[in-house]
Scaffold this active site. Sequence first.
Site, mmCIF file in Angstrom:
data_model
loop_
_atom_site.group_PDB
_atom_site.id
_atom_site.type_symbol
_atom_site.label_atom_id
_atom_site.label_comp_id
_atom_site.label_asym_id
_atom_site.label_seq_id
_atom_site.Cartn_x
_atom_site.Cartn_y
_atom_site.Cartn_z
ATOM 1 N N SER A 126 -5.286 11.442 -3.274
ATOM 2 C CA SER A 126 -5.396 9.998 -3.170
ATOM 3 C C SER A 126 -5.718 9.439 -4.542
ATOM 4 C CB SER A 126 -6.505 9.631 -2.192
ATOM 5 O OG SER A 126 -6.870 8.275 -2.334
ATOM 6 N N CYS A 164 0.806 -1.223 0.000
ATOM 7 C CA CYS A 164 0.000 0.000 0.000
ATOM 8 C C CYS A 164 0.840 1.275 0.000
ATOM 9 C CB CYS A 164 -0.917 0.012 1.227
ATOM 10 S SG CYS A 164 -2.096 -1.360 1.271
#
Length: 561
Positions: free
Chosen positions: A475, A119
């Site tokens: 994001s 991640c």
Amino acid sequence: MRSDIVKKGHNRAPHRSLLRATGLKDEDFNKPFIGVANSYIEIIPGHFFLDKVSAIIKDEIKKAGCVPFEFNTIGVDDGIAMGHDGMLFSLPSREIIANSIETVMNAHKLDAMICIPNCDKIVPGMIMGALRVNVPTVFVSGGPMAKGYTKDGEPIDLATAFEAVGKFEAGEISEEELTDIECNACPSGGSCSGMFTANSMNTLMEAMGIALAGNGTILALTKEREELYRKTARRICEIALMDYEQSSAYNIRNILNENAIRNAFAVDMAMGGSSNTVLHMLAIAKEAEVDFNLSDINGISKRVSHIAKISPSLSTVHMQDIDKAGGVNAVMHEMDKRGEILLDNLTVTGESLKERIADAKIVDTNVIHTIDNPYSAVGGLAILYGNLAEQGAVIKTAGITGERVFTGKAVCFNSQDESIKGIINGKVKAGDVVVIRYEGPRGGPGMQEMLAPTSLIMGMGLGDSVALITDGRFSGATRGASIGHVSPEAAEGGMIGLLQDGDEIHIDVDNYILSVNLSDEEVARRRENFKPLVKPLKSKWLRQYRMLVTNASSGAVLEAE
């Protein structure tokens, strides 16, 4: 072997004594030493199970005749760090991760490495560290999360949860509906299920040839993923057990070269990846000593068709759907029909990229479009320039929901927190351009992601009628007319710092323009008394980072000299 420096000869008796304390036997000193760089951490959904993954990998390494040594890096979950000052530490964590890889591998002279990221900043941090060490390295991520479903059967993910906050604030959904989304958006372990930053980077590792096929799309916590772990472990040992000349051909810099960088950007364009990939791939290019700059990206975008649209750009399609439709290999095979990808590059499996994708095909053309029926004739990312971004700014064109040409009045905020309050309180109206500044690599510091304000804008029904620009970043879950990485940033005197409420800002995505309608005389007048805002910092690490970091057009790397 590289590790002979710590394990061979009578003068290394003390070293062997220490190694014996870890469980090594006589026969182990003739085997390659393999670093297993893990990113196991319990607070990140994509990582809490990676201790079990490393156990599988180490077992396979031992069976293949090598000696594994596991070590860990840190990790930050951007979703959990989002919306408060924890996000200041996210991008800086990339540098800590790179430094830790370099430190452990070089201090102990390990022969080769497997990296287990998943991640956020962990993937690029590990790649940057591996490039510094330059030994044979194979990457295998933890894998993507399955998509979630509401009680009504609607597919959802983390982006849905963030946008649901805006819908709740606008009174469009009830608290019960918000809770339903909260409880079901992230149903299992893995990297968040859309083409957000983690899955974008995990996908690009396939394009670069540093991971096996399926790395970006095979779901986490499945038998198929476990087999990928085992194949990766066997492959690194095959390389490490070769003679030196053969194995050194697989040193990561021989694979992750200029063509690999260009392939990564091309696949990113074709699949509409996160805008964060621009930041990270520029940093990776610098570590690889490849001559690739922000200005090169539009050239790639112009010749690459956008053929796979994935959440957040298309909310019904997730990584598991791409996998079933043929995976990244099918995307690259389709791109090859018009020469949009460079296929002669070596991959870690020993085959060229051309050989790897030779038998790939699209299984579902509703999910992965053909090259003759693209979502867009140009790629899913663009770099904008103008007097407001002299060194460039980034937009995920695949995520635009409104017009590609937009002119509006600036509504300025000097932090993300200010912008959130302003949006909730109705300060932003249709036709406005939200400006969030002093959130760049130096100004933030740490270049916070703006998912909270962009999600509020979308959730409150303004996504088609409001644009947002920032010297921060977004994001991978962000969608809408959101322009980030504005360089120079406000903290270094960039034009974004001179903007005032009501200034007319012009955006033209197809002509790569981001400008403000101000005369040279007015700009000069504002500059006379302009002094960039310097935010007070308690953190010693962030103060160090602010002193060394470059702006986003350089990948926000740290100055080494």
